[in-house]
Write a protein that holds these residues in place. Sequence first.
Motif, PDB file in Angstrom:
ATOM      1  N   HIS A 108       0.834  -1.210   0.000  1.00 43.35           N
ATOM      2  CA  HIS A 108       0.000   0.000   0.000  1.00 43.35           C
ATOM      3  C   HIS A 108       0.865   1.256   0.000  1.00 43.35           C
ATOM      4  CE1 HIS A 108      -3.313   2.694   0.820  1.00 43.35           C
ATOM      5  NE2 HIS A 108      -2.614   3.189   1.828  1.00 43.35           N
ATOM      6  N   VAL A 109       1.866   1.289   0.845  1.00 45.25           N
ATOM      7  CA  VAL A 109       2.720   2.466   0.956  1.00 45.25           C
ATOM      8  C   VAL A 109       3.477   2.715  -0.356  1.00 45.25           C
ATOM      9  CG1 VAL A 109       4.772   3.385   2.131  1.00 45.25           C
ATOM     10  CG2 VAL A 109       2.940   2.345   3.449  1.00 45.25           C
ATOM     11  N   ASN A 110       3.873   1.647  -1.032  1.00 39.61           N
ATOM     12  CA  ASN A 110       4.612   1.785  -2.284  1.00 39.61           C
ATOM     13  C   ASN A 110       3.708   1.902  -3.512  1.00 39.61           C
ATOM     14  OD1 ASN A 110       7.204   1.753  -1.139  1.00 39.61           O
ATOM     15  ND2 ASN A 110       7.037  -0.464  -0.865  1.00 39.61           N
ATOM     16  N   GLY A 111       2.375   1.883  -3.316  1.00 37.26           N
ATOM     17  CA  GLY A 111       1.437   2.069  -4.421  1.00 37.26           C
ATOM     18  C   GLY A 111       1.239   0.846  -5.302  1.00 37.26           C
ATOM     19  N   LEU A 112       1.688  -0.314  -4.865  1.00 36.45           N
ATOM     20  CA  LEU A 112       1.565  -1.528  -5.666  1.00 36.45           C
ATOM     21  C   LEU A 112       0.110  -1.893  -5.919  1.00 36.45           C
ATOM     22  CD1 LEU A 112       2.801  -4.050  -7.020  1.00 36.45           C
ATOM     23  CD2 LEU A 112       2.712  -5.146  -4.769  1.00 36.45           C
ATOM     24  N   TRP A 113      -0.705  -1.860  -4.879  1.00 34.45           N
ATOM     25  CA  TRP A 113      -2.105  -2.284  -5.012  1.00 34.45           C
ATOM     26  C   TRP A 113      -2.889  -1.319  -5.891  1.00 34.45           C
ATOM     27  CZ3 TRP A 113      -0.836  -6.688  -3.754  1.00 34.45           C
ATOM     28  CH2 TRP A 113      -0.134  -6.988  -2.598  1.00 34.45           C
ATOM     29  N   LYS A 114      -2.570  -0.036  -5.834  1.00 33.93           N
ATOM     30  CA  LYS A 114      -3.257   0.958  -6.673  1.00 33.93           C
ATOM     31  C   LYS A 114      -2.929   0.705  -8.142  1.00 33.93           C
ATOM     32  CE  LYS A 114      -4.021   5.195  -5.341  1.00 33.93           C
ATOM     33  NZ  LYS A 114      -3.857   6.595  -4.934  1.00 33.93           N
ATOM     34  N   ARG A 115      -1.673   0.383  -8.430  1.00 37.48           N
ATOM     35  CA  ARG A 115      -1.282   0.090  -9.819  1.00 37.48           C
ATOM     36  C   ARG A 115      -1.973  -1.166 -10.342  1.00 37.48           C
ATOM     37  NH1 ARG A 115       3.766   1.655  -7.724  1.00 37.48           N
ATOM     38  NH2 ARG A 115       4.456  -0.512  -7.549  1.00 37.48           N
ATOM     39  N   LEU A 116      -2.278  -2.108  -9.450  1.00 39.38           N
ATOM     40  CA  LEU A 116      -2.966  -3.340  -9.863  1.00 39.38           C
ATOM     41  C   LEU A 116      -4.487  -3.185  -9.899  1.00 39.38           C
ATOM     42  CD1 LEU A 116      -0.858  -5.967  -7.884  1.00 39.38           C
ATOM     43  CD2 LEU A 116      -0.748  -5.434 -10.323  1.00 39.38           C
ATOM     44  N   GLY A 117      -4.991  -2.011  -9.518  1.00 41.88           N
ATOM     45  CA  GLY A 117      -6.429  -1.756  -9.558  1.00 41.88           C
ATOM     46  C   GLY A 117      -7.183  -2.284  -8.349  1.00 41.88           C
ATOM     47  N   ILE A 118      -6.484  -2.582  -7.278  1.00 44.45           N
ATOM     48  CA  ILE A 118      -7.122  -3.078  -6.056  1.00 44.45           C
ATOM     49  C   ILE A 118      -7.448  -1.883  -5.166  1.00 44.45           C
ATOM     50  CG2 ILE A 118      -6.767  -4.491  -3.978  1.00 44.45           C
ATOM     51  CD1 ILE A 118      -4.866  -6.217  -5.687  1.00 44.45           C
ATOM     52  N   PRO A 119      -8.675  -1.807  -4.621  1.00 44.44           N
ATOM     53  CA  PRO A 119      -9.036  -0.660  -3.754  1.00 44.44           C
ATOM     54  C   PRO A 119      -8.300  -0.729  -2.416  1.00 44.44           C
ATOM     55  CG  PRO A 119     -10.798  -2.264  -3.735  1.00 44.44           C
ATOM     56  CD  PRO A 119      -9.774  -2.750  -4.733  1.00 44.44           C
ATOM     57  N   SER A 120      -7.039  -0.369  -2.460  1.00 43.71           N
ATOM     58  CA  SER A 120      -6.173  -0.615  -1.309  1.00 43.71           C
ATOM     59  C   SER A 120      -6.495   0.252  -0.105  1.00 43.71           C
ATOM     60  CB  SER A 120      -4.709  -0.425  -1.700  1.00 43.71           C
ATOM     61  OG  SER A 120      -4.451   0.925  -2.029  1.00 43.71           O
ATOM     62  N   PHE A 121      -6.947   1.488  -0.307  1.00 42.68           N
ATOM     63  CA  PHE A 121      -7.136   2.361   0.838  1.00 42.68           C
ATOM     64  C   PHE A 121      -8.215   1.839   1.773  1.00 42.68           C
ATOM     65  CE2 PHE A 121      -8.918   5.997   3.090  1.00 42.68           C
ATOM     66  CZ  PHE A 121      -7.777   6.463   3.717  1.00 42.68           C
ATOM     67  N   GLN A 122      -9.356   1.437   1.227  1.00 49.23           N
ATOM     68  CA  GLN A 122     -10.440   0.926   2.055  1.00 49.23           C
ATOM     69  C   GLN A 122     -10.023  -0.350   2.785  1.00 49.23           C
ATOM     70  OE1 GLN A 122     -10.691   1.777  -1.153  1.00 49.23           O
ATOM     71  NE2 GLN A 122     -12.262   3.356  -1.302  1.00 49.23           N
ATOM     72  N   LEU A 123      -9.346  -1.239   2.062  1.00 49.09           N
ATOM     73  CA  LEU A 123      -8.880  -2.479   2.689  1.00 49.09           C
ATOM     74  C   LEU A 123      -7.796  -2.199   3.724  1.00 49.09           C
ATOM     75  CD1 LEU A 123      -8.716  -4.792  -0.451  1.00 49.09           C
ATOM     76  CD2 LEU A 123     -10.435  -4.808   1.359  1.00 49.09           C
ATOM     77  N   PHE A 124      -6.953  -1.216   3.447  1.00 44.25           N
ATOM     78  CA  PHE A 124      -5.894  -0.837   4.381  1.00 44.25           C
ATOM     79  C   PHE A 124      -6.492  -0.336   5.687  1.00 44.25           C
ATOM     80  CE2 PHE A 124      -2.898   2.428   5.968  1.00 44.25           C
ATOM     81  CZ  PHE A 124      -1.810   1.610   6.217  1.00 44.25           C
ATOM     82  N   ILE A 125      -7.475   0.562   5.597  1.00 41.14           N
ATOM     83  CA  ILE A 125      -8.116   1.108   6.798  1.00 41.14           C
ATOM     84  C   ILE A 125      -8.831   0.007   7.573  1.00 41.14           C
ATOM     85  CG2 ILE A 125      -9.940   2.661   7.624  1.00 41.14           C
ATOM     86  CD1 ILE A 125      -7.375   4.072   6.833  1.00 41.14           C
ATOM     87  N   ALA A 126      -9.570  -0.846   6.865  1.00 45.51           N
ATOM     88  CA  ALA A 126     -10.286  -1.935   7.543  1.00 45.51           C
ATOM     89  C   ALA A 126      -9.315  -2.894   8.228  1.00 45.51           C
ATOM     90  CB  ALA A 126     -11.157  -2.685   6.539  1.00 45.51           C
ATOM     91  N   GLY A 127      -8.248  -3.269   7.534  1.00 45.89           N
ATOM     92  CA  GLY A 127      -7.278  -4.198   8.108  1.00 45.89           C
ATOM     93  C   GLY A 127      -6.528  -3.615   9.287  1.00 45.89           C
ATOM     94  N   GLU A 128      -6.099  -2.369   9.168  1.00 49.36           N
ATOM     95  CA  GLU A 128      -5.352  -1.738  10.260  1.00 49.36           C
ATOM     96  C   GLU A 128      -6.254  -1.485  11.467  1.00 49.36           C
ATOM     97  OE1 GLU A 128      -2.457  -2.168  10.112  1.00 49.36           O
ATOM     98  OE2 GLU A 128      -1.416  -1.296   8.427  1.00 49.36           O
ATOM     99  N   SER A 129      -7.514  -1.137  11.217  1.00 54.87           N
ATOM    100  CA  SER A 129      -8.452  -0.948  12.336  1.00 54.87           C
ATOM    101  C   SER A 129      -8.678  -2.257  13.081  1.00 54.87           C
ATOM    102  CB  SER A 129      -9.789  -0.397  11.825  1.00 54.87           C
ATOM    103  OG  SER A 129      -9.618   0.857  11.220  1.00 54.87           O
ATOM    104  N   ALA A 130      -8.873  -3.335  12.330  1.00 51.82           N
ATOM    105  CA  ALA A 130      -9.059  -4.643  12.958  1.00 51.82           C
ATOM    106  C   ALA A 130      -7.804  -5.067  13.714  1.00 51.82           C
ATOM    107  CB  ALA A 130      -9.418  -5.687  11.901  1.00 51.82           C
ATOM    108  N   ALA A 131      -6.631  -4.828  13.125  1.00 54.97           N
ATOM    109  CA  ALA A 131      -5.377  -5.200  13.788  1.00 54.97           C
ATOM    110  C   ALA A 131      -5.163  -4.393  15.061  1.00 54.97           C
ATOM    111  CB  ALA A 131      -4.201  -4.994  12.833  1.00 54.97           C
TER     112      ALA A 131
END
Length: 134
Positions: A54-77
């Motif tokens: 996410h930090v390196n922009g890999l998921w955005k380049r692959l078209g994956i909605p990384s920000f929403q998943l990042f927030i959900a995953g980090e909140s759960a963690a």
Amino acid sequence: MLRLTLILASVANTAAGIALAVLWYRYRHDDGMPVVVLFVGLSLFIQGVYTLGHVNGLWKRLGIPSFQLFIAGESAAALVGGVAILQGVIYNLQPVNGDYELGPLLAATIMTTQATIGLVYAARHNGFGVRKNA
């Protein structure tokens, strides 16, 4: 500076996850090694690798909605890690057979620290789509 801290925390998470998985594999036939050690190791590894992507922009380049998943995953963690820290502290106040469990407490601390840094990073880098000069 926050980005560098998040990257370092993610690398530590990934390394801790690999170490726990290897530890479980090495002692998997031992009665004192529960399978939850493997699952904690996998969760630390996935959290670290996903955050690095996410930090390196890999998921955005692959078209994956990384920000929403990042927030959900980090909140759960952060939530799970915080509860695990509380449980570890409470257990270590009255340990069974004098056996202090510092390993799970350390894993929870690593998970929660990286999740908190990730959430602060996400809030500061305007991923929510809110204009700064409204």
